[in-house]
Scaffold this active site. Structure first.
Site, PDB file in Angstrom:
ATOM      1  N   GLU A  74       0.842  -1.211   0.000  1.00 44.53           N
ATOM      2  CA  GLU A  74       0.000   0.000   0.000  1.00 44.53           C
ATOM      3  C   GLU A  74       0.872   1.254   0.000  1.00 44.53           C
ATOM      4  O   GLU A  74       0.587   2.229  -0.693  1.00 44.53           O
ATOM      5  CB  GLU A  74      -0.932  -0.026   1.215  1.00 44.53           C
ATOM      6  CG  GLU A  74      -1.978  -1.135   1.082  1.00 44.53           C
ATOM      7  CD  GLU A  74      -2.791  -1.354   2.346  1.00 44.53           C
ATOM      8  OE1 GLU A  74      -2.184  -1.574   3.411  1.00 44.53           O
ATOM      9  OE2 GLU A  74      -4.022  -1.300   2.271  1.00 44.53           O
ATOM     10  N   GLU A  78      -3.232  -9.821   3.757  1.00 49.60           N
ATOM     11  CA  GLU A  78      -4.011  -9.561   4.967  1.00 49.60           C
ATOM     12  C   GLU A  78      -5.059 -10.638   5.248  1.00 49.60           C
ATOM     13  O   GLU A  78      -5.334 -10.941   6.405  1.00 49.60           O
ATOM     14  CB  GLU A  78      -4.704  -8.193   4.875  1.00 49.60           C
ATOM     15  CG  GLU A  78      -3.772  -6.992   5.025  1.00 49.60           C
ATOM     16  CD  GLU A  78      -3.178  -6.526   3.706  1.00 49.60           C
ATOM     17  OE1 GLU A  78      -3.194  -7.288   2.728  1.00 49.60           O
ATOM     18  OE2 GLU A  78      -2.699  -5.380   3.662  1.00 49.60           O
TER      19      GLU A  78
END
Ligand code: 3H9
Length: 707
Positions: free
Chosen positions: A109, A129
């Site tokens: 990210e 994740e």
């Protein structure tokens, strides 16, 4: 600048280095350090462009996972990464992210908020994740589809698998693969783009697709996730968040993502999966076998026995590139074993798991043998003959004669005493248990059984070897059945009692599958072979306590030759594709046998099925822990997740019991004790911890008792 982030300035180009070993997680201090550096660069007219790079072995492995526990327990409020990432994206100087090792989770990210990304050829990027029961929480679900397209973003956010640099380049996630020195390449790249218009990921829309196409991809992914990731919430939440990217503005999409991320973070599934993440690393830590314990190189091995287990074990070593000498007693058995190996490999090629070339190379590593000649060259031997002490002792005497000094002599026994086996050799310090799980070439678990005299070097070698084999090694003590099977005994016993008390075979299996187990306990018996347990029960019959209830049906199925899948009949019947079909003959036999045994029949609820099977597992786990045959509760959890198909999102049996509350578990066990007698005697540790309001996770025994 913080000491976790360094800023240095060369001619025109500034370099930001993150220095938070071992994996540059975005721990407190790191985002602040990056934000300060970006602020400095933005306002410094001498800087034309910047490179952000990770110091040490990797770029950034993501948010600091340890912080999540603090957030959910209220110890920390946590800070959003979004303002930092917007700050980077808004910087008026182009920022080039230079990736080596891993850019995972928050790391990717962060990289996507940069204006360009370059990577060394061995780098990997990913949004793992979901493996922690989470979704990307710092706009990953919004920026990734803008770079890689909706389909790939959905795949990466739902399966969590990393993507290698070359593919990331092809997908548009990175802009250049750098061969050679990454920093030099990144600086050169920064010089090329300095002064040009700055691309911002959040403003890009060209890969977002049409509403119609996106809707179709999203619907198909939802359906496939519901099947393949049964019971898991995070992948579905990830789909919702990516869907928001296709329908809403970037800012609104981020808002949806934030809400879903928070829901996931506070979920029981995420807490369990984070426990599993740290647990998998914890099991490698053995208090009295420090990291620097010397290990023996394992360059070649021998396997005794080419049956289901021996053949699978030979494949495991061959797959890791280690040459294998595979011994059988006679030619027909050897031919049969080799044929099975070839068949397994052929089906892996068919399913696209391996290429034919890879398989040919692996097969060439397996040398068949009918004698112990050449065993003297092997650094390690794994014995995988039938489960019987007399036979095992014979084999180990032979091995003691045939093998060189220092060779590791390992037994794949699933129940027998390693100390008894070791006692017939002149080198008990070299003897260890390496208990593989069926199918050995697929299952990740390796129980490493420590005998009383097993040396620390042998343990350290086996632990290290397990990694090389792609397995997760867990050290266990030498008790009957070790950890996994010792607990599996009561679990399967209850499943059998349930059908003997009137439950349908399929009903018991589906209750446990509904709970999340990969397979029901009876179907698992059929897969492993009912004869294995039968053989073991015969071995230990003399230890059975008179008057204590024993299951009746499974032995009788075995007496009829119904060994499970291998004979196409066991608790179920199997068609030629090995698909299980409920068998009315078994139902009829059960009625007959239970009537003969005088077992009253009744309707049994699904919750009773689940409680009896799981609490039998937990109660035995508590005994194992207290007796010191497992180092920690988490070791038991990792065994069950990787060897027995326990759902990872429930954290393992001991974590599950902690989550239910040990007082609740204890009360139910006491109830079952009243109803079903002494097999349900609560483990003393369960009783003590329930009364003291403690959890198994808090259990901390002086190490060195039995493991
Ligand atoms: C996330 O990023 C959410 C975001 O969307 C933003 C939200 C706002 N944190 O695995 P190793 C420790 S979620 C803390 O043995 P390797 C690990 O416990 C995160 N600690 O090394 C171990 O400690 P110890 C998404 C971490 O070389 C040590 O580092 N990211 C973290 O075999 C070495 O680890 C992931 O899920 C972390 N993020 O493998 C990636 N990562 O030595 C998780 C590692 O005390 N990490 N540690 O036992 C990995 O996949 C592997 O660590 C990696 C290196 C492949 C990077």
């Amino acid at each position: 600048m913080s000491n976790l982030v360094r800023l240095s300035k060369g001619k025109d180009i500034a370099i930001i280095t993150i220095d938070n070993p071992p994996v540059n997680a975005l721990s407190p201090g790191v985002p602040e350090g990056i934000a300060n550096a970006i602020g400095d660069i933005d306002s410094d007219p001498s800087v034309k462009a910047a490179v952000l790079i990770g110091g040490g072995r990797t770029f950034v492995a993501g948010a600091d996972i340890k912080e999540f526990g603090k957030m959910t327990s209220g110890k920390s409020r946590g800070a959003s990464l979004l303002p930092l990432l917007l700050g980077i994206e808004n910087c008026r100087k182009p920022v080039v992210m230079a990736i080596h090792g891993a850019a995972f989770g928050g790391g990717l990210e962060l990289a996507m908020a940069g204006h360009y990304r370059v990577a060394s050829s061995d780098a990997q990027v990913g949004q793992p994740e979901v493996k922690l029961g989470l979704i990307p929480g710092a706009a990953g679900t919004q920026r990734l589809p803008r770079l890689a397209g909706v389909a790939k973003a959905l795949a990466m956010c739902t399966d969590g698998k990393p993507v290698a640099a070359a593919e990331a380049f092809r997908l548009g996630i990175i802009d250049r693969v750098i061969e050679g020195d990454l920093l030099a390449g990144a600086v050169a790249f920064a010089c090329e783009i300095a002064g040009k218009p700055i691309p911002r990921t959040r403003e890009r829309v060209e890969k977002l697709g049409t509403a119609e196409d996106d809707a179709a991809i999203i619907a198909a992914t939802r359906e496939s996730v519901r099947k393949k990731q049964r019971g898991l919430k995070a992948p579905l939440a990830a789909i919702d968040a990516v869907e928001a990217a296709t329908k809403l503005s970037f800012e609104e999409g981020c808002e949806v993502e934030r809400r879903l991320f928070t829901e996931c973070l506070f979920s029981d599934q995420s807490k369990a999966l984070i426990h599993v993440f740290f647990g998998e690393r914890e099991v490698a830590k053995i208090p009295d076998v420090p990291k620097d314990t010397p290990v023996n190189p394992i360059r070649s091995i021998a396997v005794v026995g080419s049956g289901t287990m021996g053949g699978g074990i030979a494949m495991v070593f061959a797959n890791a590139g280690i040459p294998v000498l595979l011994k059988e007693v006679d030619q027909p058995a050897l031919d049969q074993g080799l044929a099975k190996i070839r068949k397994n490999y052929a089906s892996s090629v068919q399913r696209g798991r391996f290429t034919q070339e890879f398989v040919d190379q692996r097969l060439a590593l397996i040398t068949p043998s009918l004698s112990y000649d050449n065993f003297g060259n092997a650094d390690m031997v794994v014995e995988a003959v039938f489960e019987g002490m007399a036979l095992k002792k014979q084999v180990f005497q032979d091995l003691d004669r045939a093998c060189k000094p220092g060779a590791i002599l390992a037994s794949n026994t699933s129940t027998l005493s390693i100390d008894h086996i070791a006692s017939v050799t002149s080198r008990p310090e070299s003897v260890v248990g390496t208990h593989f799980f069926s199918p050995a070439n697929i299952m990740r678990l390796l129980e490493i059984v420590r005998g009383k005299k097993t040396s620390k070097e042998v343990i350290a070698t086996c632990m290290q070897l397990s990694k090389k084999l792609g397995k997760i090694g867990v050290l266990v003590g030498n008790c009957r059945g070790f950890v996994g099977n010792r607990m599996f005994g009561p679990y399967r016993r209850e499943a059998q009692f349930l059908v003997e008390e009137g439950a349908e075979v399929e009903a018991v299996d589906s209750a446990l599958v509904e709970f999340g187990m990969a397979m029901g306990p009876l179907a698992t018996g059929d897969l492993a072979g009912l004869d294995v347990g039968w053989r073991i029960r015969k071995e230990y019959r003399h230890l059975e306590k008179p008057g204590v209830r024993q299951p009746v049906a499974e032995d009788r199925l075995c007496e009829m030759g119904r060994f499970g899948q291998k004979t196409l009949a066991g608790w179920y019947r199997y068609d030629d594709q090995r698909r299980a079909v409920p068998d009315p003959e078994v139902t009829a036999l059960l009625r007959k046998w239970t009537a003969e045994a005088g077992i009253p029949q009744r309707r049994i609820s699904t919750s009773e099925m689940v409680d009896r099977c799981l609490y039998a597992l937990v109660n035995e786990g508590a005994r194992i822990l207290e007796e010191g045959y497992a180092l920690r509760a988490v070791d038991i959890d990792i065994i069950y997740l990787n060897g027995y198909g326990f759902p990872a999102y429930r954290g393992g049996p001991m974590w599950y019991a902690d989550a239910v509350g040990l007082k609740n578990v204890y009360d139910r066990v006491c109830e079952l004790r009243q109803q079903h007698g002494e097999l349900w005697e609560p483990a003393p540790l369960l009783k003590r911890f329930a009364e003291a309001n403690q959890t198994f996770a808090e259990f901390n025994k002086e190490q060195g008792v039995n493991v």
